[in-house]
Design an enzyme around this catalytic site. Structure first.
Site, PDB file in Angstrom:
ATOM      1  N   GLU A 177     -11.307 -10.842  -4.412  1.00 39.72           N
ATOM      2  CA  GLU A 177      -9.844 -10.766  -4.353  1.00 39.72           C
ATOM      3  C   GLU A 177      -9.232 -12.000  -3.716  1.00 39.72           C
ATOM      4  O   GLU A 177      -8.032 -12.069  -3.486  1.00 39.72           O
ATOM      5  CB  GLU A 177      -9.388  -9.478  -3.655  1.00 39.72           C
ATOM      6  CG  GLU A 177     -10.161  -9.096  -2.425  1.00 39.72           C
ATOM      7  CD  GLU A 177      -9.784  -7.723  -1.873  1.00 39.72           C
ATOM      8  OE1 GLU A 177      -8.818  -7.107  -2.321  1.00 39.72           O
ATOM      9  OE2 GLU A 177     -10.485  -7.275  -0.952  1.00 39.72           O
TER      10      GLU A 177
ATOM     11  N   ASP B  72      -4.719  -8.297  -4.457  1.00 36.42           N
ATOM     12  CA  ASP B  72      -4.817  -9.437  -3.555  1.00 36.42           C
ATOM     13  C   ASP B  72      -5.094 -10.726  -4.311  1.00 36.42           C
ATOM     14  O   ASP B  72      -4.599 -11.787  -3.923  1.00 36.42           O
ATOM     15  CB  ASP B  72      -5.906  -9.187  -2.501  1.00 36.42           C
ATOM     16  CG  ASP B  72      -5.370  -8.328  -1.375  1.00 36.42           C
ATOM     17  OD1 ASP B  72      -4.257  -8.607  -0.903  1.00 36.42           O
ATOM     18  OD2 ASP B  72      -6.045  -7.353  -0.993  1.00 36.42           O
TER      19      ASP B  72
ATOM     20  N   CYS C 231     -10.640  -2.965  -9.773  1.00 31.25           N
ATOM     21  CA  CYS C 231     -10.061  -1.808  -9.081  1.00 31.25           C
ATOM     22  C   CYS C 231      -8.643  -2.060  -8.602  1.00 31.25           C
ATOM     23  O   CYS C 231      -8.047  -1.223  -7.938  1.00 31.25           O
ATOM     24  CB  CYS C 231     -10.952  -1.354  -7.927  1.00 31.25           C
ATOM     25  SG  CYS C 231     -11.131  -2.596  -6.661  1.00 31.25           S
TER      26      CYS C 231
ATOM     27  N   HIS D 208       0.825  -1.212   0.000  1.00 33.74           N
ATOM     28  CA  HIS D 208       0.000   0.000   0.000  1.00 33.74           C
ATOM     29  C   HIS D 208       0.855   1.256   0.000  1.00 33.74           C
ATOM     30  O   HIS D 208       0.432   2.307  -0.456  1.00 33.74           O
ATOM     31  CB  HIS D 208      -1.008  -0.042   1.145  1.00 33.74           C
ATOM     32  CG  HIS D 208      -2.124  -0.990   0.837  1.00 33.74           C
ATOM     33  ND1 HIS D 208      -2.053  -2.313   1.163  1.00 33.74           N
ATOM     34  CD2 HIS D 208      -3.271  -0.816   0.139  1.00 33.74           C
ATOM     35  CE1 HIS D 208      -3.143  -2.916   0.713  1.00 33.74           C
ATOM     36  NE2 HIS D 208      -3.896  -2.039   0.094  1.00 33.74           N
TER      37      HIS D 208
HETATM   38  C1  PEP Z   1      -6.820  -5.152  -4.482  1.00 31.90           C
HETATM   39  O1  PEP Z   1      -6.523  -6.027  -3.667  1.00 31.90           O
HETATM   40  O2  PEP Z   1      -6.652  -5.277  -5.728  1.00 31.90           O
HETATM   41  C2  PEP Z   1      -7.404  -3.882  -4.020  1.00 31.90           C
HETATM   42  C3  PEP Z   1      -7.859  -2.996  -4.867  1.00 31.90           C
HETATM   43  O3  PEP Z   1      -7.413  -3.658  -2.696  1.00 31.90           O
HETATM   44  P1  PEP Z   1      -6.088  -3.229  -1.878  1.00 31.90           P
HETATM   45  O4  PEP Z   1      -4.989  -2.987  -2.850  1.00 31.90           O
HETATM   46  O5  PEP Z   1      -6.436  -2.031  -1.087  1.00 31.90           O
HETATM   47  O6  PEP Z   1      -5.856  -4.442  -1.025  1.00 31.90           O
HETATM   48 MG    MG Z   2      -7.269  -5.884  -1.656  1.00 35.92          MG
END
Ligand code: PEP
Ligand code: MG
Length: 577
Positions: free
Chosen positions: A438, A462, A509, A195
């Site tokens: 995910e 994920d 996303c 992140h």
């Molecule tokens: C993902 O896992 O692709 C996602 C969009 O969520 P994050 O990256 O916040 O885990």
């Molecule tokens: Mg995620």
């Protein structure tokens, strides 16, 4: 002579700045000159830290289990007595005054002086006492450092225009850095899907991660040029290299200007189909960017950053105020609020995701954490529902792995709605509910999830992590990260097909959605809604506007059976040509 090092580039910019070495897990003893009335503030700071260290030790003494051997409490007693001694209670204050310096520096001077005395004696018993002295100094230093967390103004001035080098950074560190005007950062650990890296991309902060031993090779104060796209780090670049980097900066600005002509262009494929381009947002600053590129709305609001920025759980009112502010800024465009996805690499002190966290990514995170502790979840649900009376809001649950888990979360949502109805709150009775797909189990059962939801959203970050069993923040296994792996693509296709079957929209996303190399492949697999960092939207729009959907369908399907890396690259080149 210039020294060139290679790590992993995680954001596209380049920058040049002086090195600031951050030793997060070690104490930093940096001398700062303090004068005038600030001196009495610094003395007060030392006194507070000293008294907090005492409080902390007394608390520890109280918590010693009764059955513990006497040695344990006498050990703490000794430390408390040392704290009361003039060598720790008053001498550092004298040093602050004499040297007109910060408390940390005075503490270091005092510690060095005492350690020197111990060093001159060679009795082994005395040597162990020396360790005690160091521990007690560390207690005071810890207390100073924790008060330091709030002294971000100092960091702001220290970090401005610098390139920060650290072992690792949390997403919260990255946010403070951006506010401090840093020029970029380099970390020894971490991968491109952490992140911290996602945030760096979204904040347009040039960054390189996974550069092992960076702090061994790079020195504080030297000039550094970093290339966040190619992962290149150059220490003491010569005139030619500096000019090269400046040219890259100019090229990037020129390219951004060129792409900005597409701000108002329709998001339609060349063959005419409408493609929805949404933005991911982490912090409210993202709103500026997403408005500039005319995103159709927010497809993923990572609300955990509300928790990370102040390292505390926001109350219902704070959630509500933020969401209504965001809705106002969106001027009628939809806002997809993902309920808090804490855990794994997004931890805050106030939320305990459990004592056993050998595999935090597989532990109590996301929806699991929320269901485990409704006192975190319900205030957020209430705030989202209240905000839905003010504008188009969608709710999205993260990290779903089983249908019963989804039903449990839905039940909690329904009971929250019911209690709000009884108490006369207004909210959108038809608020759409989506689930993030995910986890491979959820992708395989996407059709069952679709029966209970209004939309699905594929979280590839994920999904790739769990499908290929690679920790997304571990740079040692990062070479296995591969969105083109046929297992990953087959799962993505299953989710898209489940959406078609149940006539519900499917968005992607994860970071894959914002990578223009994959736009045609995803269109070919049937994806029609993309959500990505705002600064990727125009590049993706540019590609899709040049794409006839009928021509990418068949080539996209051939990826599903291709395990050979070279053939994958050839297929990608062909579909993108
Ligand atoms: C993902 O896992 O692709 C996602 C969009 O969520 P994050 O990256 O916040 O885990
Ligand atoms: Mg995620």
């Amino acid at each position: 002579m210039a020294l060139m090092l290679n790590g992993m580039g995680v954001s596209r910019g380049v920058s040049i700045g002086d090195v600031f070495i951050l030793r997060r897990n070690q104490h930093e003893y940096i001398e700062q000159k303090i004068s005038g009335k600030d001196l009495s503030k610094e003395i007060k700071r030392y006194k507070t830290a000293h008294s907090n260290a005492k409080k902390q030790l007394r608390k520890i003494r109280k918590e010693i289990p009764k059955e513990s051997p006497d040695d344990v409490s006498s050990f703490i007693e000794t430390h408390l007595l040392m704290l009361d001694d003039a060598m720790m209670a008053s001498s550092p204050i004298e040093l602050i005054k004499q040297n007109q310096c910060n408390a940390e520096w005075a503490l270091k001077l005092q510690r060095d002086a005492i350690v020197k005395v111990f060093d001159s004696m060679d009795d082994p018993y005395i040597a162990t006492r020396q360790d005690d002295v160091k521990h007690v100094f560390n207690h005071i230093m810890d207390a100073l450092v924790s008060s330091e967390k709030t002294r971000t103004t100092d960091k702001k001035t220290q970090w401005k225009d610098r390139i920060i080098i650290a072992d690792d950074l949390t997403p919260a560190d990255t946010m403070i850095m951006q506010h401090s005007g840093v020029a970029g950062f380099v970390t020894e650990m971490g991968g491109p899907l952490s992140h911290t890296a996602i945030l760096a991309r979204s904040l347009d902060l040039p960054a390189v991660v996974g550069l092992h031993d960076a702090r061994l090779f790079l020195k504080a104060g030297e000039t550094l040029a970093i290339d966040g796209k190619n992962g290149l780090v150059i220490a003491e670049p010569d005139e030619t290299l500096i000019e090269h980097f400046h040219k890259r900066q100019r090229d990037l600005r020129r390219k951004a200007k060129e792409l900005s002509k597409l701000n108002d262009a329709k998001s339609r494929a060349k063959s005419g189909e409408k493609i929805t381009l949404l933005a991911n947002m982490e912090v409210e600053e993202d709103l500026k960017h997403l408005r500039k590129v005319k995103a159709s709305g927010v497809g993923l609001y990572r609300t955990e950053f509300l928790y990370l920025q102040d390292n505390k759980i926001p109350d219902e009112e704070e959630h509500y105020k933020t969401y209504t502010r965001v809705l106002r800024a969106l001027r009628g465009a939809p806002l997809t609020i993902r309920t808090v996805d804490l855990g794994a690499d997004k931890e805050i002190d106030a939320v305990n995701s459990g004592p056993v966290a050998h595999n935090p990514a597989m532990g109590l995170r996301g929806i699991r954490l929320c269901l485990n502790d409704p006192s975190i979840f319900v205030p957020q649900l209430r705030a989202i529902l209240r905000a839905s009376a003010k504008g188009p809001v969608k709710i999205m649950f993260p990290m779903l792995s089983t249908v019963p888990e989804l039903l449990q979360a839905k039940h909690l949502l329904e009971t929250t709605k019911e209690s709000m109805r009884i108490n006369g709150y207004k909210f959108d009775e038809k608020i759409p509910l989506g689930g993030m797909i995910e986890v491979p189990a959820a992708a395989i059962s996407a059709s069952h999830f679709a029966e209970h939801l209004d939309f699905l959203s594929i979280g590839t970050n994920d999904l790739i992590q769990y499908t290929l069993a690679i920790d997304r923040v571990d740079d040692q296994v990062n070479y296995l990260y591969d969105p083109l792996n046929p297992a990953v693509l087959s799962l993505i296709k299953m989710v898209i097909d489940a959406g078609v079957k149940h006539k519900i929209p499917v968005t992607m996303c994860g970071e894959m959605a914002g990578n223009p190399n994959y736009t045609r492949l995803l269109l070919g697999l049937g994806l029609r809604e993309f959500s990505m960092p705002p600064n990727s939207i125009l590049e993706v729009k540019n590609i899709l506007r040049q794409t006839r959907l009928s021509t990418v369908r068949r080539p996209a399907l051939s990826f599903l059976h291709c395990t050979d890396k070279e053939k994958q690259s050839a297929l990608l080149e062909k579909i993108n040509s």
